[in-house]
Design a protein around this motif. Structure first.
Motif, short mmCIF file in Angstrom:
data_model
loop_
_atom_site.label_atom_id
_atom_site.label_comp_id
_atom_site.label_asym_id
_atom_site.label_seq_id
_atom_site.Cartn_x
_atom_site.Cartn_y
_atom_site.Cartn_z
N ALA A 312 -25.38 1.83 -20.94
CA ALA A 312 -24.72 3.08 -21.33
C ALA A 312 -24.76 4.08 -20.16
N TRP A 313 -25.93 4.19 -19.53
CA TRP A 313 -26.06 5.14 -18.42
C TRP A 313 -25.15 4.74 -17.25
N LEU A 314 -25.14 3.45 -16.94
CA LEU A 314 -24.30 2.96 -15.83
C LEU A 314 -22.81 3.16 -16.14
N SER A 315 -22.44 2.95 -17.39
CA SER A 315 -21.03 3.13 -17.78
C SER A 315 -20.61 4.60 -17.61
N GLY A 316 -21.51 5.52 -17.97
CA GLY A 316 -21.23 6.95 -17.78
C GLY A 316 -21.05 7.29 -16.30
N GLN A 317 -21.90 6.68 -15.46
CA GLN A 317 -21.79 6.89 -14.00
C GLN A 317 -20.44 6.39 -13.50
N GLU A 318 -20.05 5.25 -14.03
CA GLU A 318 -18.79 4.63 -13.60
C GLU A 318 -17.59 5.50 -14.01
N ALA A 319 -17.65 6.07 -15.20
CA ALA A 319 -16.56 6.96 -15.65
C ALA A 319 -16.45 8.15 -14.70
N ALA A 320 -17.59 8.75 -14.36
CA ALA A 320 -17.57 9.91 -13.45
C ALA A 320 -17.06 9.50 -12.07
N ARG A 321 -17.50 8.36 -11.60
CA ARG A 321 -17.10 7.91 -10.26
C ARG A 321 -15.59 7.70 -10.19
N ARG A 322 -15.04 7.03 -11.22
CA ARG A 322 -13.60 6.76 -11.23
C ARG A 322 -12.81 8.06 -11.29
N LEU A 323 -13.28 9.00 -12.11
CA LEU A 323 -12.57 10.28 -12.26
C LEU A 323 -12.59 11.06 -10.93
N ILE A 324 -13.75 11.12 -10.30
CA ILE A 324 -13.88 11.87 -9.04
C ILE A 324 -13.00 11.23 -7.96
N GLU A 325 -13.05 9.89 -7.93
CA GLU A 325 -12.26 9.13 -6.93
C GLU A 325 -10.76 9.45 -7.09
N HIS A 326 -10.31 9.54 -8.33
CA HIS A 326 -8.88 9.79 -8.58
C HIS A 326 -8.46 11.19 -8.13
N LEU A 327 -9.39 12.12 -8.22
CA LEU A 327 -9.04 13.50 -7.85
C LEU A 327 -9.04 13.71 -6.34
N GLN A 328 -9.65 12.76 -5.59
CA GLN A 328 -9.75 12.98 -4.13
C GLN A 328 -8.44 12.65 -3.43
#
Ligand code: FAD
Ligand code: NAI
Length: 328
Positions: A312-328
């Protein structure tokens, strides 16, 4: 004006994403239908002290999670638990020690998500029923008819069936989430005036309606004067007895516990039962996160990975990473 990112669910997945986004300089706004954070990793306050009715402990395998748990330990909200472990199979109860490191929240499991939540903006008691897109932004509706927004992006961090209901705007993600079945677990807590005559502090159970039992009081920081135990039924038993009244569930699992100890067990001075409808994914999945980055919609949770706290914790990290990556 920078719009915040909405996060639905304050379990470990939602809070993992929230912290990563905050650290990257984003605004977040959290929502949860419950009165507090933690979801399946929460603890129940009771007359017998705080009881971990959901997640019992967690193990660490991924390096990133190892580092995060060390941080929790430094904050004083996690400690190792070294129970005297047993194994029950074919009517035989035998000691089953091992070398596995197991962690718990201190002084209760929910301390971890409380620490992660810290000062993040959150609305509790708010069940989101609809996630919809207006002109270039997202809005949410709740079960009381309230509306929330505008938000730039939305992260849904709930069990799969609850996520499916919120994914009308993204039918492809909805169909993936809908295919993930989750199974129930009945959990019962029992407290005894006089300590039970056994050195056992945790037990993996087979060939019984029970799946697991733990001496809650043996975990670090628990201060109950009573001998408190948490019993979990198997998914199969829980599914077959989903609508049994709570008192009957308590009676049945108390009986199974007595059978396991081969003793006439005293009546508990306190008992409670909790039904987790979406306790664990029925199968294994490796999605990490479900995302439609162009839409700005992300779905995370334990069911996207291992079905455990770490997943669960890793999945939350992955969601944040993908979102941040898309905004860059
Ligand atoms: P959740 O914790 O379920 O969080 C989802 C949150 O979303 C909840 O707070 C919920 O209230 C909220 N929510 C849902 N729908 C809405 C909505 N529509 N609007 C607003 N809010 C909503 N894992 C281990 O590693 N070790 C264990 O020993 C262990 N034992 C377990 C025993 C039991 C009985 C159970 C049930 C689970 C156990 N687990 C264990 C699994 C572990 O608890 C989960 O993997 C983890 O806590 C899931 O976190 P999550 O954030 O993905 O979901
Ligand atoms: P872990 O490594 O301690 O346990 C994994 C599995 O290995 C156990 O379920 C058990 O079958 C076996 N096992 C481990 N140590 C043992 C021992 N000393 N003696 C006998 N068997 C042993 O922890 P991990 O991998 O982090 O798993 C978490 C636990 O959470 C599992 O027990 C899992 O069943 C439980 N869980 C329960 C849920 C529920 O709804 N009841 C939901 C999700 C996880």
């Amino acid at each position: 004006m920078t719009l915040p990112i909405a996060i639905i669910g304050t379990g470990i997945a939602g809070l993992s994403a929230a912290r990563a986004l905050k650290e990257a300089g984003h605004l977040v706004q959290l929502f949860d239908k419950s009165r507090g954070s933690g979801g399946r990793m929460s603890s129940k306050r009771s007359d017998a002290g705080a009881l971990d009715m959901g997640a019992q402990y967690f193990t660490t395998r991924d390096r990133r999670f190892v580092n995060e748990v060390q941080r929790w330990q430094a904050l004083g909200v996690a400690e190792q638990w070294q129970p005297q472990l047993y194994h029950f199979k074919s009517g035989q109860l035998t000691p089953s020690p091992d070398e596995q490191i197991r962690w718990v929240g201190t002084p209760r499991m929910s301390a971890i998500t409380r620490a992660l939540l810290d000062d993040l903006p959150v609305q509790f008691g708010c069940r989101i029923t609809e996630v919809f897109q207006g002109q270039q932004h997202w809005s949410l509706l709740d079960a009381d008819g309230g509306s929330h927004g505008p938000f730039s992006q939305v992260i849904i961090a709930t069990p799969a069936p609850q996520a499916t209901a919120l994914l009308a705007a993204a039918p492809k993600l909805a169909s993936v989430a809908a295919a993930v079945k989750m199974e129930p677990t009945w959990a019962v807590a029992l407290a005894f005036e006089h300590p039970l005559d056994t050195p056992m502090e945790g037990c993996f159970v087979q060939d019984s309606p029970l799946d697991w039992l733990a001496r809650n009081r043996s975990k670090p920081g628990r201060d109950s004067s009573l001998d408190t135990w948490v019993l979990h039924a198997t998914s199969a038993w829980s599914k077959a007895h989903l609508d049994l009244p709570r008192e009957s569930v308590i009676e049945y699992l108390h009986g199974a516990f007595a059978e396991l100890l081969h003793s006439a067990m005293p009546a508990p001075s306190f008992s409670l039962a909790h039904r987790w409808l979406y306790a664990r994914p029925a199968g294994a999945h490796e999605f990490g996160v479900l995302a439609d980055a162009d839409l700005g919609l992300y779905v995370c949770g334990d069911w996207c990975l291992s079905g455990r706290v770490e997943g669960a914790w890793l999945s939350g990290q992955e969601a944040a990473r993908r979102l941040i990556e898309h905004l860059q």
